[in-house]
Design an enzyme around this catalytic site. Structure first.
Site, short mmCIF file in Angstrom:
data_model
loop_
_atom_site.label_atom_id
_atom_site.label_comp_id
_atom_site.label_asym_id
_atom_site.label_seq_id
_atom_site.Cartn_x
_atom_site.Cartn_y
_atom_site.Cartn_z
N ASP A 228 0.88 -1.16 0.00
CA ASP A 228 0.00 0.00 0.00
C ASP A 228 0.92 1.22 0.00
OD1 ASP A 228 -2.06 1.79 0.03
OD2 ASP A 228 -3.17 0.82 1.65
N TRP A 229 0.35 2.35 -0.40
CA TRP A 229 1.18 3.53 -0.67
C TRP A 229 1.84 4.05 0.63
CZ3 TRP A 229 -0.16 1.18 -4.57
CH2 TRP A 229 -0.02 1.65 -5.86
#
Ligand code: BGC
Length: 770
Positions: A228-229
């Site tokens: 995930d970012w």
């Protein structure tokens, strides 16, 4: 297809490391000299959020169709429709030059106040798994990739970047992983996105068990894992743990860290090569789908309207709906003119157009006079004069349509809702309007449940219209006027009060941990088991027609777990309008070694019927429909015995029941160990046969030691007490009668049970007494 092995051989260490880290927030690093293109990803999951400038993280994206969000999608219970929606999203990805769309989200709705619940499907893993599978089939069938997210146990927004979800193994396997498992095994997503949070102490971005042991080795995932970012904290640990691609980029220091780690031997190059191979395989697969062109905006808008109409759930109706051509309609509520159709955060789409509910209503209510009052402000302030104005309009009309939506900032990625309430103004408005106008219909727009006890008695009808996507305004009108017969069914329970919800006392956690103390009992599994009443149960929804279920049959009454069985039932439309029903099949286990929920959804089908029409619906149930995860055996197990097949129209509206008898084909190893109790020994088939000769002697010894079978002396049932004592400890009472130590006696018995060498001295003979 490219020769990936050859390309990897030609790549420098620096190029490999760079490929495993984004070049921008949305693209991978191309290697021109080797013909390796870049891969472009965009959010998801209910549309495409493609930013024109890939170096920008948050800029407004290019126009794309904003479909209804996942809560609405799941409420359709229509796997084919969700596949079509996936296909449409893929077409937009192609046009917008996107290789992989960052969705679907398959996390469970553990708590109704979860800030991202609108992006997730259900509180039930089977339903969520079916939806995610269909979505992925739809997108990937058109040559565009998906990213199944957020893997795993990302079930709250509170401290989502750091929180440690403390989840026992069985709960993980039965509740939080199956939707991912089903989608991975059946739809083969190109990528899986690891979650931000920690799971049992380890960041998901470093979780080898989650990403490698389970995802890759058990489920056979062949794509790549993307972080995930910003979820990666230690790049080397994350590579070792199973994250192939770190996003977003650029992160030169990370690239350097990987290069250094390989050079100094702390990271094996083979692991880096594996990550590179996984990324290259997807990258070249994606490059086979030519990008560019345009998509059919009108067709997709129409599809968005269909999905919204199918997903809206009619919660209450005293017969006012469908509307019978009223001439004077008071339209109240600012969401009639400002459509509330999606939530905040990374999934936020820039829609190609937006249907205004008021305008769409006017089209269908061509002969009626519509008056309008805003009813409530955009924020949470209280404005009595707005209520007064609405009351005047409502009183002067035949029907009042109240369009209510949560304040926009309430439902967003990044934080949870503090409560499940509408605003004070909205509650007063609904009550004031329904007090003067008996024909009041409330239409609510929200991504997750709201509580309604304070006002539900008032209105004649309530329509749950969700975050309905850009075409939802039209879909509301369709349902109100009966152009669409509502067939949405809740994919999550609506509680009466927040305090009634399963994880209430375990949320939000503290000291960095959130303990999933309710275990496998989330959603209806909890309400069923605790007999806690809800406002509207899982699976619930009304129609403008009625249905009966008859003739429930099973393909066989007695069956082997591996064969499963088929359930069939006749569904008849007994009303006057064409409509759709959702047949829901739940399974109840009569007796099991470990506690199980009273019922669990294991199959469903949506069926359309003309008035008077009957169709026979057949639903297969497989091994997993009857199995539960046993943490002792570390596998899904079945047990011989009776099950009920429950067929119904919601979790609390079971119409037919059929008993079946399961025969387990599993040969499970014995779980007996040094600390097993006498009861456990006697309940274990092999243990019992090995132990029986001793037990008889011990009974007489017990009589000697404790003076009689009972124990009037201390007023307790000593035999029951002894049964639950580790057998080895019990032997200490007779250790002087044993040929050897209690430990050795038990180890000898265990050797027989587990099939190792026979232990000769296990049986006590009187001559052995020391
Ligand atoms: C979200 C993801 C999203 C990513 C990229 C993250 O903050 O959790 O769902 O795909 O950002 O926007």
């Amino acid at each position: 297809m490219k020769n990936i092995t050859k390309i990897i051989k030609q790549m420098t260490l620096e190029e490999k490391a760079a490929l495993c880290t984004g070049a921008s927030p949305w693209t991978t690093t191309p290697i021109e000299r080797l013909g390796v293109p870049e891969l472009t990803v965009s959010d998801g999951p209910h549309g495409v959020r493609r930013v024109a400038d890939v170096d920008s993280l948050l800029e407004k994206s290019l126009p794309a169709t904003c479909f209804p969000t996942a809560s609405c999608m799941a409420s359709t219970w229509d796997v084919e429709l969700i596949q079509q929606l996936g296909e449409a999203i893929a077409e937009e990805c192609v046009a917008l030059k996107v290789d992989v769309v960052l969705g679907p989200g398959a996390n469970m709705k553990r708590i109704p106040q979860g800030g991202r619940n609108f992006e997730y499907y259900s509180e039930d893993p089977y339903l969520a798994g079916k939806m995610a599978t269909s979505f992925i089939h739809g997108v990937q069938g058109k040559g565009v990739g998906t990213s199944l997210k957020h893997y795993a146990t990302n079930n709250q927004e509170y401290q989502r970047l750091t929180i440690n979800s403390v989840v026992d193994e069985r709960t993980l396997r039965e509740i939080y992983l199956p939707a991912f498992e089903m989608a991975v095994k059946n739809a083969h997503p190109w990528t899986v996105m690891c979650a931000y949070n920690r799971l049992n102490g380890t960041y998901c971005s470093e979780h080898h068990k989650l990403l490698v042991d389970i995802l890759e080795n058990e489920w056979g995932f062949e794509g790549f894992v993307v972080s995930d970012w910003g979820a990666v904290h230690d790049r080397i640990a994350s590579l070792k743990g199973g994250v192939d691609l770190e996003m977003p980029g650029p992160r030169e220091l990370r690239v350097k860290a990987v290069v250094d780690a390989v050079k100094n031997g702390s990271l094996e190059e083979a692991r880096l090569d594996d990550a590179v191979r996984r990324i290259l395989e997807i990258l070249f697969k994606a490059s086979q789908t030519p990008k560019g062109g345009s998509f059919d905006e009108a067709t997709h808008h129409a599809l968005a309207r269909r999905v919204a109409g199918e997903g809206m759930v009619l919660l209450k109706n005293n017969g006012i709906l469908p509307l019978k051509d009223p001439q004077h309609i008071a339209v109240i509520g600012r969401s009639a003119k400002n459509a509330y159709f999606q939530g905040g955060g990374s999934s936020h789409i820039n829609p190609t157009q937006v249907d205004v509910p008021f305008v769409e209503l006017q089209i269908l209510a061509a002969n009626a006079e519509l008056s309008y009052a805003e009813g409530y402000p955009a924020d949470e302030s209280y404005r009595q004069e707005m209520i007064d104005e609405a009351v005047l309009l409502a009183r002067a009309s035949e029907v009042a349509l109240l369009y209510i939506c949560l304040p926009e900032t309430k439902e967003s990625e990044g934080y949870d809702r503090p409560d499940l309430d509408l605003t004070t103004q909205q509650v007063s408005l609904i009550n004031a309007v329904s007090a003067v106008q008996p024909n009041t219909v409330v239409i609510i727009n929200n991504g997750a449940p709201v509580v309604m006890s304070e006002w539900i008695e008032g209105p004649a009808a309530v329509l749950e219209a969700w975050m309905m996507g850009q075409a939802g305004g039209g879909a509301i009108a369709d349902v109100l006027y009966g152009k669409v017969n509502p067939s949405g069914r809740l994919a999550e329970s609506f509680p009466l009060r927040l305090v009634d919800t399963p994880a209430y006392i375990n949320y939000p956690g503290g000291n960095g941990d959130v303990r999933y103390g309710e275990g496998i009992f989330i959603g209806y599994r909890y309400y069923d088991a605790k007999q806690v009443p809800v406002l509207f149960p899982f699976g619930y929804g009304l129609s403008y027609t009625s249905f009966t279920f008859t003739n429930l049959k099973v393909s066989t009454q007695t069956f082997k777990d591996v064969d499963g069985l088929e359930v069939s039932v006749d569904v008849t439309n007994t009303g006057k309008l064409t409509g759709k029903e959702v047949v829901q099949v739940y399974v109840h286990d009569h007796k099991s070694g470990l506690v199980r929920p009273p019922k669990e959804l294991k199959g469903f089908a949506k069926v359309e019927l003309q008035p008077g029409e009957t169709k026979t619906i057949t639903i297969p149930l497989d091994f997993r429909a009857f199995a539960y995860y046993h943490p002792g055996y570390k596998q899904w197990i079945t047990e011989d015995g009776e099950f009920d097949i429950l067929v119904g129209a919601s979790a609390t509206d079971i119409r037919n029941v059929q008993k079946v008898q399961l025969q387990s084909t599993l040969e499970l190893p014995s779980l007996l160990n040094r600390y097993s109790t006498l009861r456990e020994w006697l309940e274990d088939e092999q243990g019992k046969s090995v132990l029986m000769p001793m037990v008889q002697q011990m009974t007489s010894m017990m009589r000697d030691t404790f003076g009689g079978e009972g124990s009037e002396g201390i007023g307790m049932d000593v035999s029951g007490f002894m049964m639950d004592m580790p057998f080895m400890d019990m032997l200490y009472f007779f250790s002087s009668d044993l040929p050897t130590t209690p430990e050795e006696v038990v180890d000898g018995l265990l050797a027989q049970v587990h099939g190792k060498e026979r232990y000769a001295g296990a049986v006590i003979s009187p001559g052995d007494r020391r």
